[in-house]
Structures are given as structure tokens and as C-alpha cells.
Design an enzyme around this catalytic site. Sequence first.
Site, short mmCIF file in Angstrom:
data_model
loop_
_atom_site.label_atom_id
_atom_site.label_comp_id
_atom_site.label_asym_id
_atom_site.label_seq_id
_atom_site.Cartn_x
_atom_site.Cartn_y
_atom_site.Cartn_z
CG ASP A 1 50.65 34.15 21.77
OD1 ASP A 1 49.96 33.12 21.87
OD2 ASP A 1 51.07 34.59 20.68
CG ASN B 1 47.95 29.74 20.73
OD1 ASN B 1 48.28 30.93 20.82
ND2 ASN B 1 46.74 29.37 20.35
CG ASP C 1 47.02 32.94 18.72
OD1 ASP C 1 47.58 33.55 19.66
OD2 ASP C 1 45.85 32.53 18.77
CG ASP D 1 47.15 31.47 24.83
OD1 ASP D 1 47.84 31.20 25.83
OD2 ASP D 1 47.61 31.46 23.67
CG ASP E 1 35.28 41.55 34.05
OD1 ASP E 1 34.23 42.11 34.37
OD2 ASP E 1 36.35 42.14 33.83
CG ASP F 1 31.39 45.53 32.58
OD1 ASP F 1 32.50 46.05 32.60
OD2 ASP F 1 30.51 45.81 31.74
CD GLU G 1 33.22 49.34 35.22
OE1 GLU G 1 33.81 50.24 34.61
OE2 GLU G 1 32.13 48.87 34.82
CG HIS H 1 40.22 46.91 31.26
ND1 HIS H 1 39.79 46.85 32.57
CD2 HIS H 1 39.11 46.91 30.51
CE1 HIS H 1 38.48 46.79 32.60
NE2 HIS H 1 38.03 46.83 31.35
CG ASP H 2 37.79 50.42 31.27
OD1 ASP H 2 37.93 49.91 30.15
OD2 ASP H 2 36.93 50.04 32.09
C1 NOJ Z 1 33.37 48.59 31.79
C2 NOJ Z 1 34.55 47.86 31.27
O1 NOJ Z 1 35.61 47.97 32.19
C3 NOJ Z 1 34.86 48.45 29.93
O2 NOJ Z 1 36.08 47.99 29.43
C4 NOJ Z 1 33.72 48.15 29.00
O3 NOJ Z 1 33.96 48.78 27.77
C5 NOJ Z 1 32.39 48.64 29.57
N1 NOJ Z 1 32.23 48.34 30.95
C6 NOJ Z 1 31.23 48.00 28.84
O4 NOJ Z 1 31.12 46.65 29.19
#
Ligand code: NOJ
Length: 567
Positions: free
Chosen positions: A22, A24, A26, A30, A99, A200, A278, A335-336
Site C-alpha cells: 500500500d 498511499n 489507504d 497500489d 491479466d 483468464d 489459466e 490467488h485461487d
Molecule cells: C479465474 C480467476 O483466477 C478467478 O480469480 C476469477 O474469479 C475467475 N477466473 C473469473 O474471472
Amino acid sequence: MTDLKWWQEAVFYQIYPRSFADGNGDGIGDLHGIIDRLDYLQELGIDAIWLSPHYPSPIFDCGYDIADYTDVAPEYGTLDDLKRFLDAAHQRDIRVILDLVLNHSSHQHPWFVESRSSRSNPRRGWYVWRDGVDGGPPNNWYSGFGGPAWEYDPATGQYYYHFFMKEQPDLNWHNPEVKRAMWNAVRFWLDLGVDGFRLDAIDTIFEDPALPDHTAPMTQVELYWADACAKSEEERQRLAEPRRQMEQHQIEQPGVHELMQELRSIVDEYPDRLLVGETGKVSYYGDGNNELHLAFNFPLMKTDRLTPAWVRANQEERLAALPAGAWPCNTLGNHDAPRVYSRYGDGQNDAALARISLALVLTLRGTPVLYSGEEIGMTNAVLEGIGQFKDTPLVRRYVQLAEEWGSPQAEAVAMVNRMGRDKCRTPMQWANAPNGGFCPAGVQPWLPVNPNYAQGVNVADQVDDPGSLLSFYRHMLRMRKQTPALIAGDYAPLHEEAEDYLAFLRTAAGQTCLVVLNMSDQALTVCLNLDASTARSLFSSNGQRGHADDLSRLQMAPFEIYIGELA
Ligand code: NOJ
């Protein structure tokens, strides 16, 4: 190694912009924050950044719902900041890929706002609109995020299709105007100098236009429940078949490979750019040279325990399935997915197993992709109340399950923790300081910081400690960079029956490396009968190795990582 492309040699590092740094104050990460940390990344030794979505977005799906494909979310900065970030990364020889979400936009994208305004709007055909059937939706398809895939729009009396949330309407890729607009966005970023894209959800770009019902043997809620109750990843994998049937008319439909070829030819107009999909499917490599450069080896990560047998079977299948000329891409976290440290730990030897996980992705054949925070051992965060969760689709799934099945509060929260994705998206832990040093004291970070920053899980505490996980990452990354066989070499498994250790050779012109990973808590002796009888140690997590390690009796300490160059 000169005939390899940069992305074949590179180690990628995924940044989730909301959670990285972060700049700034908040409470939201960023671009300034990222720029300030580029020296850290250079020191770490990564070569390329995959930046998760940076676009303006109402954040229903944390940025994977884009409201403008050629701009920057105001909370992350401006387009000029993004250019500054690109320049600053390039100055450090770090490439940057963005992305790109092709399947859907945000429902707040002006394209969709226009499309839904009337049946005769020129952008009506940019999305997938259909009449209902017998007073209900056009068919029985589900959204991958839960509930029906169709949303009724009373203003115009039709349904629109959304594979993900209703706030993520699917674009109609059969419409040439959609294609033109998206390819313009692609060119916009390539002209700006980005090094490529992580694509994606490509599997869902097209759906069967005849809209046949799926014929899966269970409902989606039943599937979710079975998933929630599964005791192991293997048990969860058994649900893959009913899930496939449920999505059979919505996934990898005709046209998608031709579309990827078209995109590839655009990207190829620019020197040296990259497309990574992905998807775990090797079909997206096309003939090895005409679709995506890389597709993630997702099958590797789909287990609760990385065992030698699991890895060997994965490599055997994956490498054999790749078309000639295709290059693998290995990853264990993003992140998933659950945090690597938590997922592949056993609760007792987590620190050692985290080192094994890194050694694995850095020594297997292919491009490694790391997820930020792995290098300091960030773990799955546990959020306490449903109000703390920001992963909207999962919060909705909780509501759906709670409504249909009735589920006590604590149990339901535990389920969202397990199935949800907030646990791996909490802010990066920079120091043992308020908010883990992510944002100033007194500011509320957008997601709670995992309190274990105070127990050494932070950059500042690890950076000068030679025994830390961070130092291990830096060391391994440096060693890989200096070892051509680990980057370019073939993969040849050894001792394929071994239950406790994984051994393989990587051979490139002029160099052969032996990799042995003792994946058990027992010391063991590995007896190798190779052309060479000794190896020069390039790396050992045990520290005590020499110039002529005897390969006929290689003593391995518990969880030892050994990399040697054959004499
Ligand atoms: C794959 C992404 O990695 C995920 O985070 C997202 O929720 C779905 N695609 C939908 O865009």
C-alpha cells in the site's frame, strides 16, 4: 541457453495488486507500493511479474470483473503510474505480464450498460441474450460460481448468460465487434510495452449456441455439499466427472482454439511477447507453436500431499501430453488456491516441506510461477465472521448452502474459510509492525492481515537471517539462474519405485544435474548407478557437501534437497 525465449528461462512472481503493498496508506495495495518494492523483487531473484487485474472494476470478483479494458483502477493509480511501473520493472530486467479477462466484463462496463438498455441497442449482440422457456431460464445450466447461469433482466424481458457471477456477463465472442474491441485492448497494452498476458478463464469463452440442457446426475448444491464434505483432495477429484457433465456445453466449445490462434497471431506481431493461459489443458498449446506459449500444469497442484509418486506420475503424463515444441509451466499456488505453506504442510514439518515445494517447481522442467508471500511462508488466513470475507462468490455460496440445507453459523464460516479464496489473498506481510507493515497503523487493510506476521512471517525479520525461508528462496533462485541444465535440460526420472524421495536428472548441452528431494522425515541412503560416480554439489539444504559426492551411497538427511552436477 541462447536459443531459449526469455519466458522459458524466467521465474514468474504473481502480484495480487490489492494485497501487495500500500503506497498511499489507504489500506489497499497500489502501483506506487509495487514500484517501491521492485528492489525487493530484484533481490529475491525473480525475472517476471504476472500482475493480477489492475483495471477499473466494481470489485465483485476482486478485479476479475473489468469495467474498462484500457485503464487503471483509481485505487491502484493512473495509467501513468502503470507506465512508470513498467519502466521501473524493465530497468531492472523484470518483465511484466498483465491479466486479461476475455470471457466476461463487469456488468458496469459501458458495453453492458448499453447492451441491457434495450433490445435494439447496437451493443445488444455484444452479450449473450436469450428468451426464457416456459416462464424460466433458457436452459438448466449453472454458473461456475453457483446458481443459475442466466439472469433475467426485467427491463427488456430477456435473460443474459454469465458463467461466473451475474455481475460478470459473458461477452458474445461470435460477434466480430466484440473481437475487434478486445483485440484493440490487447494492442493497446502491447503498444505500451507489456510483455504479454495471463489469460483468464479461456475455457468458458464460448458456449454451445443450441443451449442443450446438461445431464449431470446431481444438482449443483449436491455437488457443493459433496465437495464441502470431502476429506481429501483425492476425494474431491472424484467429483470432477459430475462437474464436467454439468459444464459440458459451457466449456472448451468449438471456436475457442481458433480464437486463441487469432490472438497468438496478434501477439506475434510484437517481438517476444507471451501468452499464458489459466487452464490445465494441454490442448491450448495448439500444435506447440500456434496457440498459447504456456498453460499451467494445474494437475500437479491438485493434491493435499506432494509425494514422489504423485510428482512422477504428473510429470510422466504431462510431459508426454505436450505437443512437440511446447514448454511446461509449473506452479503450486495462486490467488485461487490455498497457500502452499498450509496446503502441502503436514502440521509438523511445514517449514521443511515449503522448501521442498519450492525446490520442486524450480527444478522440474518448465517455467516456474510463484505467488507472492510464498517466499516468507505465508499461511492460509482464518477469517472469523462472514462479514470479514470479500470473496463474494463464496459468500453467496455460503448463503445458498445455508438456505437450502440449513447450516449452523460457525460451521458455515468454517466452510467459507476452507472453500473460499480470501485465505490466500490477505495482505503481504512486510514487517513485524502494525498491519504487518502493509499499511500504516490505524488504517484498516481491505482484508485482515494474518496475525502471524508477529511470529516471524514477514520480510523484515527474514531478510537478513540466513536460515530463513526468504533467504532459502533467494539462494535457490540464484542457483537456478546459474545452472543451465535446470533451466533448459531434459527431465529423466530415476528410481521410479522410491516412496520417500524423488530423484531425477536434468540434462542440457554440456551439463547434467542430479536432483534428489528427500520428501520424508527420515534420513536415507540413495544408491545411484549412473555414468558418473560422483557429483559436485550445487546446492544442499543440509549444507555439508563437497566437490565429489559419492553417488553410489548418497546420504540424505530428512527433507534434504540435493542438487549436484555430474562429474
Ligand atoms: C479465474 C480467476 O483466477 C478467478 O480469480 C476469477 O474469479 C475467475 N477466473 C473469473 O474471472
